[in-house]
Structure formats: C-alpha cells, structure tokens
Write a protein that holds these residues in place. Structure first.
Motif, PDB file in Angstrom:
ATOM      1  N   ASN A  24       0.812  -1.230   0.000  1.00  0.00           N
ATOM      2  CA  ASN A  24       0.000   0.000   0.000  1.00  0.00           C
ATOM      3  C   ASN A  24       0.839   1.271   0.000  1.00  0.00           C
ATOM      4  O   ASN A  24       0.278   2.362   0.163  1.00  0.00           O
ATOM      5  N   ASN A  25       2.136   1.162  -0.178  1.00  0.00           N
ATOM      6  CA  ASN A  25       3.005   2.331  -0.210  1.00  0.00           C
ATOM      7  C   ASN A  25       2.912   2.963  -1.604  1.00  0.00           C
ATOM      8  O   ASN A  25       3.419   2.398  -2.576  1.00  0.00           O
ATOM      9  N   PRO A  26       2.288   4.127  -1.736  1.00  0.00           N
ATOM     10  CA  PRO A  26       2.099   4.726  -3.063  1.00  0.00           C
ATOM     11  C   PRO A  26       3.416   5.100  -3.754  1.00  0.00           C
ATOM     12  O   PRO A  26       3.453   5.253  -4.973  1.00  0.00           O
ATOM     13  N   ALA A  27       4.490   5.231  -3.008  1.00  0.00           N
ATOM     14  CA  ALA A  27       5.779   5.597  -3.601  1.00  0.00           C
ATOM     15  C   ALA A  27       6.527   4.384  -4.163  1.00  0.00           C
ATOM     16  O   ALA A  27       7.528   4.555  -4.864  1.00  0.00           O
ATOM     17  N   THR A  28       6.052   3.175  -3.858  1.00  0.00           N
ATOM     18  CA  THR A  28       6.723   1.981  -4.378  1.00  0.00           C
ATOM     19  C   THR A  28       5.722   1.104  -5.135  1.00  0.00           C
ATOM     20  O   THR A  28       5.518   1.296  -6.319  1.00  0.00           O
TER      21      THR A  28
ATOM     22  N   ASN B 296       6.965  -6.666  -9.712  1.00  0.00           N
ATOM     23  CA  ASN B 296       7.986  -5.792  -9.139  1.00  0.00           C
ATOM     24  C   ASN B 296       8.445  -6.281  -7.770  1.00  0.00           C
ATOM     25  O   ASN B 296       9.604  -6.109  -7.404  1.00  0.00           O
ATOM     26  N   GLY B 297       7.551  -6.902  -7.003  1.00  0.00           N
ATOM     27  CA  GLY B 297       7.951  -7.499  -5.732  1.00  0.00           C
ATOM     28  C   GLY B 297       8.934  -8.644  -5.948  1.00  0.00           C
ATOM     29  O   GLY B 297       9.930  -8.768  -5.225  1.00  0.00           O
TER      30      GLY B 297
ATOM     31  N   ALA C 212      14.802   4.531  -1.960  1.00  0.00           N
ATOM     32  CA  ALA C 212      14.719   5.554  -0.914  1.00  0.00           C
ATOM     33  C   ALA C 212      13.293   5.709  -0.391  1.00  0.00           C
ATOM     34  O   ALA C 212      13.093   6.198   0.718  1.00  0.00           O
ATOM     35  N   MET C 213      12.325   5.289  -1.173  1.00  0.00           N
ATOM     36  CA  MET C 213      10.931   5.458  -0.779  1.00  0.00           C
ATOM     37  C   MET C 213      10.342   4.217  -0.100  1.00  0.00           C
ATOM     38  O   MET C 213       9.161   4.204   0.241  1.00  0.00           O
ATOM     39  N   LEU C 214      11.142   3.190   0.099  1.00  0.00           N
ATOM     40  CA  LEU C 214      10.660   2.005   0.809  1.00  0.00           C
ATOM     41  C   LEU C 214      10.258   2.387   2.232  1.00  0.00           C
ATOM     42  O   LEU C 214      10.811   3.317   2.819  1.00  0.00           O
TER      43      LEU C 214
ATOM     44  N   ASP D 117      10.234   1.852   6.291  1.00  0.00           N
ATOM     45  CA  ASP D 117      11.365   1.479   7.153  1.00  0.00           C
ATOM     46  C   ASP D 117      11.497  -0.037   7.257  1.00  0.00           C
ATOM     47  O   ASP D 117      12.604  -0.578   7.213  1.00  0.00           O
ATOM     48  N   ALA D 118      10.371  -0.729   7.378  1.00  0.00           N
ATOM     49  CA  ALA D 118      10.406  -2.192   7.443  1.00  0.00           C
ATOM     50  C   ALA D 118      10.893  -2.774   6.119  1.00  0.00           C
ATOM     51  O   ALA D 118      11.637  -3.760   6.097  1.00  0.00           O
ATOM     52  N   GLY D 119      10.498  -2.172   5.009  1.00  0.00           N
ATOM     53  CA  GLY D 119      10.957  -2.611   3.695  1.00  0.00           C
ATOM     54  C   GLY D 119      12.455  -2.427   3.535  1.00  0.00           C
ATOM     55  O   GLY D 119      13.145  -3.273   2.963  1.00  0.00           O
ATOM     56  N   LYS D 120      12.966  -1.306   4.048  1.00  0.00           N
ATOM     57  CA  LYS D 120      14.414  -1.069   4.000  1.00  0.00           C
ATOM     58  C   LYS D 120      15.160  -2.098   4.850  1.00  0.00           C
ATOM     59  O   LYS D 120      16.206  -2.602   4.446  1.00  0.00           O
ATOM     60  N   ALA D 121      14.623  -2.409   6.017  1.00  0.00           N
ATOM     61  CA  ALA D 121      15.265  -3.395   6.902  1.00  0.00           C
ATOM     62  C   ALA D 121      15.295  -4.770   6.242  1.00  0.00           C
ATOM     63  O   ALA D 121      16.325  -5.451   6.253  1.00  0.00           O
ATOM     64  N   ALA D 122      14.174  -5.181   5.653  1.00  0.00           N
ATOM     65  CA  ALA D 122      14.125  -6.476   4.966  1.00  0.00           C
ATOM     66  C   ALA D 122      15.105  -6.485   3.791  1.00  0.00           C
ATOM     67  O   ALA D 122      15.798  -7.485   3.558  1.00  0.00           O
TER      68      ALA D 122
END
Length: 182
Positions: free
Chosen positions: A43-47, A59-60, A78-80, A82-87
């Motif tokens: 649901n992140n509109p930036a990704t 894309n996933g 950069a738009m992930l 925080d949890a997406g960045k950690a993963a």
C-alpha cells in the motif's frame, strides 16, 4: 559448482549437499523476499501501492531477486517503508551463492549458521543436513565470516554516520571530518 553437479546428476536427490543447500536456500530467499516486499510495500504509493496487481507481484519478485544479485532498482529504494528497507538490508547482507558475482556473506554460509543455531537450540552439538554432518571447522568458518561481516557493517555504519555530510564549495558542514568528501 552447482551447474556441473546438476548436469552430471540430473536429479535433486542425487546432487551433493552443497548443491541442494544452494537451490533450496535460493528458492526460499526468493520466495521470502518476494512475500516480504509485497507485504511491506503493498500500500506504499511511492513503491508498489499505485501499481496494478500484476505489476505489484512482478515488481515485488524483481525486488527480491535484484537485492541479492545485480542491484537494479525497479522501485525507488529511498521510498521504501522502514520495514521494507530493513528487509532489503537483510537480503543484501545474505547475498547470493558462492561462485556468483553477488555480494553478501553467501547463502550457504547463512544456512550453516542457521542450522548450527537450530542444532544448539535442540541441545545437540553436531550439525546435520540431508543425512550428512557438516564438519565443525566449516561451522566455525561460517560463524567467523558472519561475525566479521556484521562487525564491518556496524563500524562502517558508524563511520558513515560521522562522515555523512558533504563538503560544499570547499567548506565543511559542521560535524563532519575535514578532508572527506562524499
């Protein structure tokens, strides 16, 4: 040499332990990374959020593959969330398998460490997989590699935190290390 083992044996069950670990781990990491990316960025509109269902899934999957291999970016990293960045960082830390150009600590090294932890949690001392015992020195090598990489990442992060400012027009931003330009 996984490809050679596969070509010679033509059956998963006849392949060596290393080949089976590489294939199972790679498949597991691809599926886990795909699921985590979709779950955390759906649901992140930036990704992924603004994409159609098929594009989100594709894309996933691409994100899961490229994080451990080539480093291409189909979505803005950069738009992930925080949890997406950690993963993403965990997948990049693991990287690809030996013999590949992918970075990271390598898939089988991580699996040996996980198998060791699972073995110790059950109160045993011998690491076994596919009815084979992994020699103690290889388990210690895996632990050493993971420990060194984690320490390097930790101290590297501290260094970049200290030196993260950019020198602009010959002036140094307060709080930076003079002479270091990024």
């Amino acid at each position: 040499l996984v490809w050679q083992d596969l070509a010679e044996n033509r059956s998963f069950g006849k392949c060596g332990v290393y080949t089976r670990l590489v294939l199972v781990t790679t498949a597991g990491l691809l599926l886990l990374g795909w699921a985590m990316t979709c779950l955390l960025e759906w649901n992140n509109p930036a990704t992924l959020g603004s994409m159609s269902l098929g594009d989100k899934l594709l894309n996933g999957l691409f994100q899961s593959i490229t994080l451990r291999t080539a480093g291409f970016a189909a979505i803005d990293q950069a738009m992930l969330t925080d949890a997406g960045k950690a993963a993403s960082m965990v997948l990049m830390l693991i990287g690809g398998s030996s013999g590949s150009t992918a970075g990271g600590i390598k898939t089988v090294t991580m699996v040996v460490l996980v198998l060791f932890l699972a073995t110790r949690a059950r109160g045993r001392s011998t690491v076994c997989v596919y009815k084979r015992t992994i020699p103690q020195n290889q388990v210690l090598d895996a632990m050493t590699i993971v420990g060194v990489v984690i320490l390097l990442a930790f101290f590297g992060a501290i260094f970049f935190s200290i030196a993260s400012s950019v020198a602009i027009s010959g002036t140094t931003v307060p709080g930076t290390i003079p002479g270091i330009i990024f």
